[in-house]
Design an enzyme around this catalytic site. Structure first.
Site, mmCIF file in Angstrom:
data_model
loop_
_atom_site.group_PDB
_atom_site.id
_atom_site.type_symbol
_atom_site.label_atom_id
_atom_site.label_comp_id
_atom_site.label_asym_id
_atom_site.label_seq_id
_atom_site.Cartn_x
_atom_site.Cartn_y
_atom_site.Cartn_z
ATOM 1 N N ASP A 228 0.784 -1.243 -0.052
ATOM 2 C CA ASP A 228 -0.041 0.014 -0.050
ATOM 3 C C ASP A 228 0.919 1.240 -0.019
ATOM 4 O OD1 ASP A 228 -2.318 -1.530 0.137
ATOM 5 O OD2 ASP A 228 -2.364 -1.484 2.388
ATOM 6 N N ASP A 229 1.906 1.418 -0.561
ATOM 7 C CA ASP A 229 2.807 2.369 -0.667
ATOM 8 C C ASP A 229 3.231 2.707 -2.149
ATOM 9 O OD1 ASP A 229 4.316 4.111 1.179
ATOM 10 O OD2 ASP A 229 6.226 3.180 0.568
#
Length: 284
Positions: A228-229
């Protein structure tokens, strides 16, 4: 429907007269510019440009344009990509059990809102096969069982190669892709059910409810090895109140997820997104 256009995306070191230089190159080859968007990142000393011009009447044949653009980028000391608006990339959709994002993308693709082909849908569960059948899209179930993730990813990579897929979209695919997978196939967009960087990982709606937030959101981003980056493309939000329970946040969140993913995918397909320094410039 408008005629085909050429889309140039260029990143190079910043210097004076770049806009004139690039536009002049297009004009010198007889190009009629439709759109021109530029951004200077002063901190990085970089210049980003997206220029779109009519293919019809351009002085170079279609097959010669990529070579000419490469020479232009080298002269400017940068990197460039060239695309054509009438190309419809082949997009594989990966899902698990939730149907809302899948159905939304299939409907938008069939209606022509998203300029793409969907050669197959891949899932780690069989539940959504009937929905794909309704749209006439092939469905392949690749289970991911304990200790067999590497084999499952190898099968998915074979499917992507077999179907000549250009882009994979994780439309609520509840599996984390490995670094090895992304080394072999890096063009992946994911929808995460929170307004990143808040509430990364699992059960973000539950954690948002526990914190008593007044806004929830969804984030569509490119996938990187770190969970999620990846570079963010699009984010949407919805308001919540003290009267809402977790189920209400999930219900409202589904709307934000559908919208964020569809918008992000459209931006990507129209070549309005440029990734640099781990972030994006979105020329919308």
């Amino acid at each position: 429907m408008s005629s085909a256009s050429v889309i140039l995306q260029l990143i190079c070191p910043d210097r004076p007269a770049l806009v004139s230089d690039i536009a002049g190159w297009v004009a010198a080859n007889g190009g009629n510019i439709r759109h021109a968007d530029h951004h200077t990142d002063a901190g990085a000393g970089l210049f980003l440009s997206r220029i779109e011009w009519d293919l019809q009447g351009f002085g170079l044949p279609r097959e010669a344009i990529p070579v000419a653009v490469k020479a232009l980028a080298e002269r400017l000391g940068g990197d460039a990509q060239v695309h054509f608006s009438d190309d419809h990339p082949r997009v594989a959709i990966l899902v698990s059990k939730q149907s809302h994002c899948l159905l939304d993308l299939l409907w938008r693709a069939r209606s022509g809102e998203l300029p793409m082909q969907v050669p197959l849908v891949i899932s780690n569960h069989p539940d959504l096969e009937p929905y794909c059948a309704d749209f006439g899209v092939p469905f392949v179930c690749v289970p991911v069982t304990t200790g067999k993730k590497a084999e499952a990813e190898a099968t998915i990579l074979e499917l992507l190669d077999e179907h000549q897929v250009d882009l994979a979209v994780l439309a609520k695919y509840m599996q984390v892709l490995s670094g090895g997978f992304l080394e072999r196939f890096s063009e992946v967009i994911n929808i995460h059910h929170s307004f990143l960087p808040a509430f990364k990982g699992a059960q973000p709606y539950h954690r948002a409810w526990e914190r008593g937030v007044k806004l929830i959101g969804a984030t569509a981003h490119y996938v990187t090895e770190e969970l999620d980056d990846g570079p963010i493309i699009e984010q949407t939000i919805a308001t919540v109140s003290h009267r809402d329970e977790v189920e209400d946040l999930i219900r409202k969140g589904r709307d934000t997820e559908r919208l964020a993913l569809a918008r992000a995918l459209r931006l990507h397909l129209r070549r309005q997104v440029m990734v640099y320094r781990g972030r994006t410039a979105v020329f919308a």
